[in-house]
Design a protein around this motif. Structure first.
Motif, PDB file in Angstrom:
ATOM      1  N   GLY A 147      41.589  48.675  34.190  1.00  0.00           N
ATOM      2  CA  GLY A 147      42.530  48.915  34.048  1.00  0.00           C
ATOM      3  C   GLY A 147      43.204  47.830  33.698  1.00  0.00           C
ATOM      4  N   ALA A 148      42.908  46.597  32.922  1.00  0.00           N
ATOM      5  CA  ALA A 148      43.454  45.133  32.339  1.00  0.00           C
ATOM      6  C   ALA A 148      45.015  45.584  31.415  1.00  0.00           C
ATOM      7  CB  ALA A 148      42.848  44.343  32.056  1.00  0.00           C
ATOM      8  N   GLN A 149      45.849  45.704  31.444  1.00  0.00           N
ATOM      9  CA  GLN A 149      46.883  45.774  30.325  1.00  0.00           C
ATOM     10  C   GLN A 149      47.353  44.369  29.536  1.00  0.00           C
ATOM     11  OE1 GLN A 149      50.126  47.896  31.029  1.00  0.00           O
ATOM     12  NE2 GLN A 149      48.584  48.922  32.060  1.00  0.00           N
ATOM     13  N   ASN A 150      46.877  43.728  29.645  1.00  0.00           N
ATOM     14  CA  ASN A 150      46.731  42.646  28.822  1.00  0.00           C
ATOM     15  C   ASN A 150      45.728  41.671  28.701  1.00  0.00           C
ATOM     16  OD1 ASN A 150      49.915  42.915  28.677  1.00  0.00           O
ATOM     17  ND2 ASN A 150      49.809  42.376  30.664  1.00  0.00           N
ATOM     18  N   VAL A 151      45.344  42.061  26.829  1.00  0.00           N
ATOM     19  CA  VAL A 151      44.335  41.449  27.181  1.00  0.00           C
ATOM     20  C   VAL A 151      44.099  40.541  25.593  1.00  0.00           C
ATOM     21  CG1 VAL A 151      41.881  41.983  25.830  1.00  0.00           C
ATOM     22  CG2 VAL A 151      43.487  43.639  27.875  1.00  0.00           C
ATOM     23  N   VAL A 152      43.944  39.353  25.569  1.00  0.00           N
ATOM     24  CA  VAL A 152      43.375  38.008  24.542  1.00  0.00           C
ATOM     25  C   VAL A 152      41.868  39.050  24.598  1.00  0.00           C
ATOM     26  CG1 VAL A 152      43.953  35.496  24.379  1.00  0.00           C
ATOM     27  CG2 VAL A 152      45.219  36.814  25.385  1.00  0.00           C
TER      28      VAL A 152
ATOM     29  N   GLN B 296      31.480  47.343  23.586  1.00  0.00           N
ATOM     30  CA  GLN B 296      31.280  48.331  25.273  1.00  0.00           C
ATOM     31  C   GLN B 296      31.660  46.843  26.773  1.00  0.00           C
ATOM     32  OE1 GLN B 296      26.836  47.751  26.773  1.00  0.00           O
ATOM     33  NE2 GLN B 296      27.196  49.189  28.422  1.00  0.00           N
ATOM     34  N   ARG B 297      31.787  46.341  26.001  1.00  0.00           N
ATOM     35  CA  ARG B 297      32.533  44.950  27.231  1.00  0.00           C
ATOM     36  C   ARG B 297      34.289  45.226  26.734  1.00  0.00           C
ATOM     37  NH1 ARG B 297      30.365  39.802  29.287  1.00  0.00           N
ATOM     38  NH2 ARG B 297      31.076  39.815  31.560  1.00  0.00           N
ATOM     39  N   LEU B 298      34.901  44.858  26.484  1.00  0.00           N
ATOM     40  CA  LEU B 298      35.042  45.143  25.491  1.00  0.00           C
ATOM     41  C   LEU B 298      36.358  46.679  26.778  1.00  0.00           C
ATOM     42  CD1 LEU B 298      38.591  43.768  24.288  1.00  0.00           C
ATOM     43  CD2 LEU B 298      37.778  44.997  22.601  1.00  0.00           C
ATOM     44  N   LEU B 299      36.254  47.432  26.332  1.00  0.00           N
ATOM     45  CA  LEU B 299      35.934  48.910  26.611  1.00  0.00           C
ATOM     46  C   LEU B 299      36.196  48.663  28.554  1.00  0.00           C
ATOM     47  CD1 LEU B 299      35.024  51.725  24.528  1.00  0.00           C
ATOM     48  CD2 LEU B 299      37.598  50.491  24.327  1.00  0.00           C
ATOM     49  N   GLY B 300      35.075  48.118  28.613  1.00  0.00           N
ATOM     50  CA  GLY B 300      34.377  48.094  29.983  1.00  0.00           C
ATOM     51  C   GLY B 300      35.705  47.256  30.652  1.00  0.00           C
ATOM     52  N   VAL B 301      36.614  46.031  30.377  1.00  0.00           N
ATOM     53  CA  VAL B 301      37.363  45.587  31.127  1.00  0.00           C
ATOM     54  C   VAL B 301      38.377  46.477  31.003  1.00  0.00           C
ATOM     55  CG1 VAL B 301      38.798  43.369  30.292  1.00  0.00           C
ATOM     56  CG2 VAL B 301      36.490  42.854  30.230  1.00  0.00           C
ATOM     57  N   ILE B 302      39.345  46.943  29.656  1.00  0.00           N
ATOM     58  CA  ILE B 302      40.339  48.259  29.603  1.00  0.00           C
ATOM     59  C   ILE B 302      39.949  49.191  30.905  1.00  0.00           C
ATOM     60  CG2 ILE B 302      41.398  49.320  28.151  1.00  0.00           C
ATOM     61  CD1 ILE B 302      40.621  47.746  25.444  1.00  0.00           C
ATOM     62  N   SER B 303      38.604  49.255  30.755  1.00  0.00           N
ATOM     63  CA  SER B 303      39.020  50.471  32.016  1.00  0.00           C
ATOM     64  C   SER B 303      39.067  50.156  33.088  1.00  0.00           C
ATOM     65  CB  SER B 303      37.818  51.338  31.564  1.00  0.00           C
ATOM     66  OG  SER B 303      36.279  50.711  32.494  1.00  0.00           O
TER      67      SER B 303
ATOM     68  N   GLY C 269      40.451  49.990  17.389  1.00  0.00           N
ATOM     69  CA  GLY C 269      40.179  51.124  18.563  1.00  0.00           C
ATOM     70  C   GLY C 269      41.150  50.050  20.305  1.00  0.00           C
ATOM     71  N   ALA C 270      40.659  48.903  20.337  1.00  0.00           N
ATOM     72  CA  ALA C 270      40.726  48.726  21.299  1.00  0.00           C
ATOM     73  C   ALA C 270      42.333  48.246  20.888  1.00  0.00           C
ATOM     74  CB  ALA C 270      40.046  47.419  21.852  1.00  0.00           C
ATOM     75  N   ALA C 271      43.393  47.723  20.833  1.00  0.00           N
ATOM     76  CA  ALA C 271      44.355  48.016  20.396  1.00  0.00           C
ATOM     77  C   ALA C 271      45.220  49.536  20.642  1.00  0.00           C
ATOM     78  CB  ALA C 271      44.980  47.475  18.710  1.00  0.00           C
ATOM     79  N   LYS C 272      44.411  50.606  20.246  1.00  0.00           N
ATOM     80  CA  LYS C 272      45.209  51.833  20.560  1.00  0.00           C
ATOM     81  C   LYS C 272      44.727  51.819  21.782  1.00  0.00           C
ATOM     82  CE  LYS C 272      44.473  54.782  16.876  1.00  0.00           C
ATOM     83  NZ  LYS C 272      43.729  55.860  16.267  1.00  0.00           N
ATOM     84  N   ARG C 273      43.770  51.519  22.678  1.00  0.00           N
ATOM     85  CA  ARG C 273      43.649  52.317  23.993  1.00  0.00           C
ATOM     86  C   ARG C 273      44.428  50.639  25.029  1.00  0.00           C
ATOM     87  NH1 ARG C 273      38.922  54.705  25.820  1.00  0.00           N
ATOM     88  NH2 ARG C 273      37.227  54.862  23.492  1.00  0.00           N
ATOM     89  N   VAL C 274      44.468  50.127  24.182  1.00  0.00           N
ATOM     90  CA  VAL C 274      45.260  49.547  25.279  1.00  0.00           C
ATOM     91  C   VAL C 274      47.042  49.864  25.500  1.00  0.00           C
ATOM     92  CG1 VAL C 274      46.419  46.715  25.818  1.00  0.00           C
ATOM     93  CG2 VAL C 274      44.064  47.379  25.339  1.00  0.00           C
TER      94      VAL C 274
END
Length: 114
Positions: free
Chosen positions: A41-46, A32-39, A65-70
């Protein structure tokens, strides 16, 4: 150590620092927290796993799953793993072939890697 996720910006990167264990009980909160950041519009995530004691297959699934979305949005996702036990697991599961793994947040957010 209690599970937690802190989010901070570092240049073009959103850095999630995870503490504790990522398992069946905590993976939904991590997702939930990770997808919240991705949603946002974060393009680059560490994802900094240097304070993670344990990660199970559920947690590894969240990372995949996060890797696929990003990546489908044209971004990049990187891991930071300092612990030898976690590094062994990442290597054993071949996650290091899917995601770039760094020794520090500074190395992972180095803009020359883009």
């Amino acid at each position: 150590m209690e599970f937690g996720v802190a989010v901070a910006s570092r240049g073009e990167w959103q850095v999630l620092t995870v503490t504790g264990e990522i398992d069946m009980a905590t993976a939904p909160r991590f997702r939930q927290r990770l997808l919240g950041v991705i949603s946002t519009g974060a393009q680059n995530v560490v994802i900094d796993l240097s304070s993670v004691d344990f990660i199970d297959s559920t947690g590894l699934g969240v990372l995949m799953g996060a890797a696929k979305r990003v990546r489908s949005a044209g971004g990049d996702i990187r891991l930071v793993s300092v612990g030898s036990r976690l590094a062994e697991l990442i290597e054993l599961t071949r996650l290091d072939r899917v995601l770039d793994v760094f020794d520090s947040v500074a190395a992972a957010t180095d803009q020359s890697g883009l």
